[in-house]
Design a protein around this motif. Structure first.
Motif, short mmCIF file in Angstrom:
data_model
loop_
_atom_site.label_atom_id
_atom_site.label_comp_id
_atom_site.label_asym_id
_atom_site.label_seq_id
_atom_site.Cartn_x
_atom_site.Cartn_y
_atom_site.Cartn_z
N ALA A 24 -6.40 -14.72 9.29
CA ALA A 24 -5.09 -14.07 9.36
C ALA A 24 -4.76 -13.37 8.05
O ALA A 24 -4.22 -12.25 8.04
CB ALA A 24 -4.01 -15.10 9.70
N VAL A 25 -5.09 -14.01 6.93
CA VAL A 25 -4.83 -13.40 5.61
C VAL A 25 -5.67 -12.14 5.45
O VAL A 25 -5.17 -11.09 5.01
CB VAL A 25 -5.10 -14.42 4.48
CG1 VAL A 25 -5.10 -13.74 3.13
CG2 VAL A 25 -4.09 -15.56 4.51
N VAL A 26 -6.94 -12.21 5.82
CA VAL A 26 -7.82 -11.04 5.71
C VAL A 26 -7.32 -9.92 6.63
O VAL A 26 -7.27 -8.75 6.22
CB VAL A 26 -9.27 -11.43 6.05
CG1 VAL A 26 -10.15 -10.19 6.23
CG2 VAL A 26 -9.84 -12.33 4.96
N ASN A 27 -6.92 -10.26 7.85
CA ASN A 27 -6.41 -9.25 8.77
C ASN A 27 -5.12 -8.62 8.26
O ASN A 27 -4.88 -7.43 8.46
CB ASN A 27 -6.18 -9.84 10.15
CG ASN A 27 -7.48 -10.07 10.88
OD1 ASN A 27 -8.48 -9.40 10.61
ND2 ASN A 27 -7.48 -11.01 11.81
N PHE A 28 -4.27 -9.41 7.59
CA PHE A 28 -3.04 -8.88 7.01
C PHE A 28 -3.35 -7.84 5.94
O PHE A 28 -2.76 -6.76 5.92
CB PHE A 28 -2.20 -10.02 6.43
CG PHE A 28 -0.96 -9.57 5.73
CD1 PHE A 28 0.12 -9.09 6.46
CD2 PHE A 28 -0.87 -9.59 4.35
CE1 PHE A 28 1.27 -8.66 5.81
CE2 PHE A 28 0.26 -9.16 3.70
CZ PHE A 28 1.34 -8.70 4.43
N PHE A 29 -4.28 -8.15 5.05
CA PHE A 29 -4.64 -7.20 4.01
C PHE A 29 -5.36 -5.97 4.59
O PHE A 29 -5.17 -4.86 4.09
CB PHE A 29 -5.50 -7.87 2.93
CG PHE A 29 -4.68 -8.74 2.01
CD1 PHE A 29 -3.73 -8.20 1.18
CD2 PHE A 29 -4.87 -10.11 2.00
CE1 PHE A 29 -2.97 -8.99 0.34
CE2 PHE A 29 -4.11 -10.92 1.17
CZ PHE A 29 -3.16 -10.36 0.33
N GLN A 30 -6.14 -6.15 5.63
CA GLN A 30 -6.75 -5.00 6.30
C GLN A 30 -5.68 -4.11 6.92
O GLN A 30 -5.78 -2.88 6.87
CB GLN A 30 -7.73 -5.46 7.37
CG GLN A 30 -9.05 -5.94 6.84
CD GLN A 30 -9.98 -6.39 7.96
OE1 GLN A 30 -9.55 -6.61 9.09
NE2 GLN A 30 -11.26 -6.53 7.65
N TRP A 31 -4.65 -4.72 7.50
CA TRP A 31 -3.56 -3.96 8.10
C TRP A 31 -2.83 -3.15 7.04
O TRP A 31 -2.52 -1.97 7.25
CB TRP A 31 -2.61 -4.92 8.82
CG TRP A 31 -1.39 -4.24 9.35
CD1 TRP A 31 -1.31 -3.43 10.44
CD2 TRP A 31 -0.08 -4.30 8.80
NE1 TRP A 31 -0.03 -2.98 10.60
CE2 TRP A 31 0.76 -3.52 9.61
CE3 TRP A 31 0.46 -4.96 7.72
CZ2 TRP A 31 2.10 -3.35 9.36
CZ3 TRP A 31 1.81 -4.80 7.46
CH2 TRP A 31 2.61 -4.01 8.28
N ILE A 32 -2.56 -3.77 5.88
CA ILE A 32 -1.89 -3.05 4.80
C ILE A 32 -2.76 -1.89 4.31
O ILE A 32 -2.28 -0.76 4.13
CB ILE A 32 -1.54 -4.01 3.64
CG1 ILE A 32 -0.42 -4.93 4.07
CG2 ILE A 32 -1.14 -3.24 2.39
CD1 ILE A 32 -0.04 -5.97 3.05
N PHE A 33 -4.04 -2.17 4.10
CA PHE A 33 -4.97 -1.13 3.65
C PHE A 33 -5.05 0.02 4.65
O PHE A 33 -4.99 1.20 4.28
CB PHE A 33 -6.35 -1.74 3.41
CG PHE A 33 -7.37 -0.77 2.92
CD1 PHE A 33 -7.32 -0.27 1.63
CD2 PHE A 33 -8.41 -0.35 3.76
CE1 PHE A 33 -8.27 0.64 1.18
CE2 PHE A 33 -9.35 0.55 3.32
CZ PHE A 33 -9.28 1.04 2.03
N ASN A 34 -5.17 -0.30 5.93
CA ASN A 34 -5.25 0.74 6.96
C ASN A 34 -3.94 1.51 7.07
O ASN A 34 -3.94 2.71 7.36
CB ASN A 34 -5.61 0.12 8.31
CG ASN A 34 -7.05 -0.32 8.36
OD1 ASN A 34 -7.89 0.23 7.65
ND2 ASN A 34 -7.35 -1.29 9.19
N SER A 35 -2.81 0.84 6.82
CA SER A 35 -1.53 1.54 6.85
C SER A 35 -1.43 2.54 5.71
O SER A 35 -0.96 3.67 5.89
CB SER A 35 -0.37 0.54 6.75
OG SER A 35 -0.36 -0.31 7.87
N ILE A 36 -1.88 2.14 4.53
CA ILE A 36 -1.85 3.05 3.38
C ILE A 36 -2.78 4.24 3.64
O ILE A 36 -2.41 5.39 3.40
CB ILE A 36 -2.24 2.30 2.09
CG1 ILE A 36 -1.15 1.30 1.73
CG2 ILE A 36 -2.49 3.27 0.94
CD1 ILE A 36 -1.53 0.35 0.62
#
Length: 92
Positions: A24-36
């Protein structure tokens, strides 16, 4: 055998909970990165579209401006505009 299997399943479930939390933590950071990245891609698309629009219209507006300028030069030489008449009257 039942008690050992129960303890084994208990530790296995704890490991799965930790793996789920880390996932979940990795997916959260991937989501932030993909949003940027998505914001930058959208901005680049906006700039590309705006520049394309401006470049295409620049040639159209330039052609219209050249036609107006040519008309003004022609009409000043012919003496058909109010500005050219006042200039001619002052020089006389």
């Amino acid at each position: 055998m039942g008690l050992a299997a129960g303890v084994g399943h208990f530790f296995q479930s704890i490991i799965e909970v930790i793996q789920g939390f880390l996932g979940a933590v990795v997916n959260f950071f991937q989501w932030i990165f993909n949003s940027i990245i998505g914001v930058f891609q959208a901005f680049i698309g906006f700039v590309e579209g705006t520049l394309g629009f401006a470049i295409h219209n620049f040639f159209i507006l330039g052609t219209v401006a050249a036609a107006v300028f040519a008309y003004l030069l022609y009409s000043q030489r012919q003496g058909t505009t109010p500005v050219s008449r006042t200039i001619k009257n002052k020089s006389n």
